[in-house]
Design a protein around this motif. Structure first.
Motif, PDB file in Angstrom:
ATOM      1  N   LEU A 103      66.452  12.577  20.316  1.00  0.00           N
ATOM      2  CA  LEU A 103      65.635  11.414  19.986  1.00  0.00           C
ATOM      3  C   LEU A 103      64.210  11.595  20.499  1.00  0.00           C
ATOM      4  CD1 LEU A 103      68.146   8.479  20.675  1.00  0.00           C
ATOM      5  CD2 LEU A 103      67.342   9.333  18.464  1.00  0.00           C
ATOM      6  N   GLY A 104      64.078  12.192  21.663  1.00  0.00           N
ATOM      7  CA  GLY A 104      62.742  12.466  22.172  1.00  0.00           C
ATOM      8  C   GLY A 104      61.976  13.424  21.274  1.00  0.00           C
ATOM      9  N   GLN A 105      62.673  14.466  20.777  1.00  0.00           N
ATOM     10  CA  GLN A 105      62.024  15.425  19.874  1.00  0.00           C
ATOM     11  C   GLN A 105      61.666  14.764  18.538  1.00  0.00           C
ATOM     12  OE1 GLN A 105      64.836  18.613  19.638  1.00  0.00           O
ATOM     13  NE2 GLN A 105      64.390  19.389  21.727  1.00  0.00           N
ATOM     14  N   LEU A 106      62.568  13.900  18.033  1.00  0.00           N
ATOM     15  CA  LEU A 106      62.290  13.203  16.773  1.00  0.00           C
ATOM     16  C   LEU A 106      61.106  12.258  16.922  1.00  0.00           C
ATOM     17  CD1 LEU A 106      65.923  12.443  15.548  1.00  0.00           C
ATOM     18  CD2 LEU A 106      64.298  14.070  14.554  1.00  0.00           C
ATOM     19  N   ASN A 107      61.013  11.575  18.041  1.00  0.00           N
ATOM     20  CA  ASN A 107      59.860  10.694  18.272  1.00  0.00           C
ATOM     21  C   ASN A 107      58.570  11.493  18.321  1.00  0.00           C
ATOM     22  OD1 ASN A 107      61.355   8.310  18.361  1.00  0.00           O
ATOM     23  ND2 ASN A 107      61.785   8.545  20.558  1.00  0.00           N
ATOM     24  N   GLN A 108      58.641  12.650  18.943  1.00  0.00           N
ATOM     25  CA  GLN A 108      57.451  13.508  18.999  1.00  0.00           C
ATOM     26  C   GLN A 108      57.062  13.983  17.598  1.00  0.00           C
ATOM     27  OE1 GLN A 108      57.909  16.848  21.594  1.00  0.00           O
ATOM     28  NE2 GLN A 108      55.775  17.515  21.389  1.00  0.00           N
ATOM     29  N   ARG A 155      57.757  12.419  14.793  1.00  0.00           N
ATOM     30  CA  ARG A 155      57.218  11.269  14.074  1.00  0.00           C
ATOM     31  C   ARG A 155      55.756  11.038  14.411  1.00  0.00           C
ATOM     32  NH1 ARG A 155      59.233   5.870  16.374  1.00  0.00           N
ATOM     33  NH2 ARG A 155      57.752   6.673  17.919  1.00  0.00           N
ATOM     34  N   ASP A 156      55.418  11.165  15.675  1.00  0.00           N
ATOM     35  CA  ASP A 156      54.021  10.989  16.068  1.00  0.00           C
ATOM     36  C   ASP A 156      53.144  12.067  15.442  1.00  0.00           C
ATOM     37  OD1 ASP A 156      54.861   8.839  17.580  1.00  0.00           O
ATOM     38  OD2 ASP A 156      54.976   9.983  19.466  1.00  0.00           O
ATOM     39  N   LYS A 206      67.196  15.865  13.079  1.00  0.00           N
ATOM     40  CA  LYS A 206      67.639  14.561  12.587  1.00  0.00           C
ATOM     41  C   LYS A 206      69.113  14.612  12.196  1.00  0.00           C
ATOM     42  CE  LYS A 206      66.694  11.152   8.968  1.00  0.00           C
ATOM     43  NZ  LYS A 206      65.848  10.805   7.792  1.00  0.00           N
TER      44      LYS A 206
END
Length: 309
Positions: free
Chosen positions: A13-18, A20-21, A46
């Motif tokens: 989730l941390g990698q996906l948030n990164q 997304r940013d 994902k």
């Protein structure tokens, strides 16, 4: 196993948030190829995250929730057991302290009684040694009186049996001499009795003085103990007394005004008097024991209780 999955999901989730940013920053000034390339990079993460989330079914979540609740109950039960054990240990320590106090008081009373018996014995020995000379003199005077009585009786017997002829002049001189001797012996006996009585009074006074000194030492020791207890209670209620500060305890200046100003004294007395009757509309009765605060007594205390619960 569950813990590792959760850690891995947290990392994904941390990698996906990164990612997304990153995509949000590229949205304005990147081509479609670059956008697709970046999306392709984060798609495996994902998919893997979705697979992990898919394992967390409703039944699985309920099971995990129940396990968490069970662990929380277990921790709470252990905490209560620890608190119960601590309270039992404190109660045992209080009972032990009370027993030690009772034993110490008994030993102190026995020691004091033994000391008093020893002092009485020493004082009685001193009295006997002091009065022995006076008693010896009294005994000698008593022997002299007995001797004079025997001599008078012997003379009367000889005179009655006509063994000795005594003229009236000789009899007068004898009676006069005996009278003088008896008066002397009586005076001496009276003087020795007065001397013995005086010494008895002096020795009794000395005994009373020693007892008074012992009572004074006991009183001072009790006063020091009571003062230490009072100071401890004051420190608990009002905090430690800052010895070098002016006014001492924080509450002292308030009551000190009553000693300096009559109006302040009347006002302080009025504030106390409203709590002396249950019928007062301005205050309530002063409680007979300690008043514990009703929790929570403050917001900080409320937050602390919430964290504990």
């Amino acid at each position: 196993m569950d813990k590792r999955l959760l850690c891995k999901l947290h990392l994904l989730l941390g990698q996906l948030n990164q990612g997304r940013d990153t995509l949000a920053a590229m949205k304005e000034d990147c081509s479609m190829e670059e956008w697709q390339c970046e999306v392709t990079k984060i798609m495996p993460q994902k998919v893997e995250a979705q697979e992990i989330v898919g394992r967390f079914t409703e039944d699985y979540i309920k099971g995990m929730t129940q396990r968490v609740k069970n662990r929380k109950k277990l921790r709470l039960r252990k905490r209560r057991q620890l608190e119960s054990a601590k309270e039992e240990e404190e109660a045992m320590m209080r009972r032990r302290s009370q027993k030690h106090k009772t034993i110490d008081e008994h030993r102190s009373a026995e020691s004091k009684a033994e000391q008093e018996r020893k002092q009485d014995g020493e004082l009685q020995k001193e009295i006997d040694n002091t009065l022995s000379e006076v008693r010896r003199k009294k005994k000698e005077m008593s022997q002299q009186q007995n001797l004079h009585r025997a001599l008078r009786k012997l003379r009367q017997i000889r005179h009655s049996e006509n063994r000795v002829t005594v003229t009236a002049e000789d009899h007068g001189r004898f009676e006069q001499g005996m009278k003088q001797v008896e008066e002397f012996v009586q005076q001496r006996s009276l003087m020795y009795r007065e001397e013995e009585r005086t010494m008895q009074v002096m020795l009794e006074g000395e005994r009373d003085e020693q007892q008074a000194l012992e009572d004074e030492r006991t009183r001072r020791k009790r006063a020091r103990t009571e003062a230490a207890t009072l100071k401890k209670n004051r420190d608990i209620l009002f905090g430690e007394d800052p010895g070098g500060s002016e006014g001492g305890l924080p509450i002292n200046p308030f009551y000190q005004r009553g000693a300096e100003n009559l109006q302040a004294f009347i006002e302080i007395r009025k504030q106390w008097d409203v709590h002396l009757t249950a019928n007062s509309s301005e205050g309530s009765m002063v409680p007979l024991g300690w008043v514990a605060p009703v929790p929570p007594s403050s917001n900080k205390w409320k937050i602390a209780l919430s964290d504990v619960q």
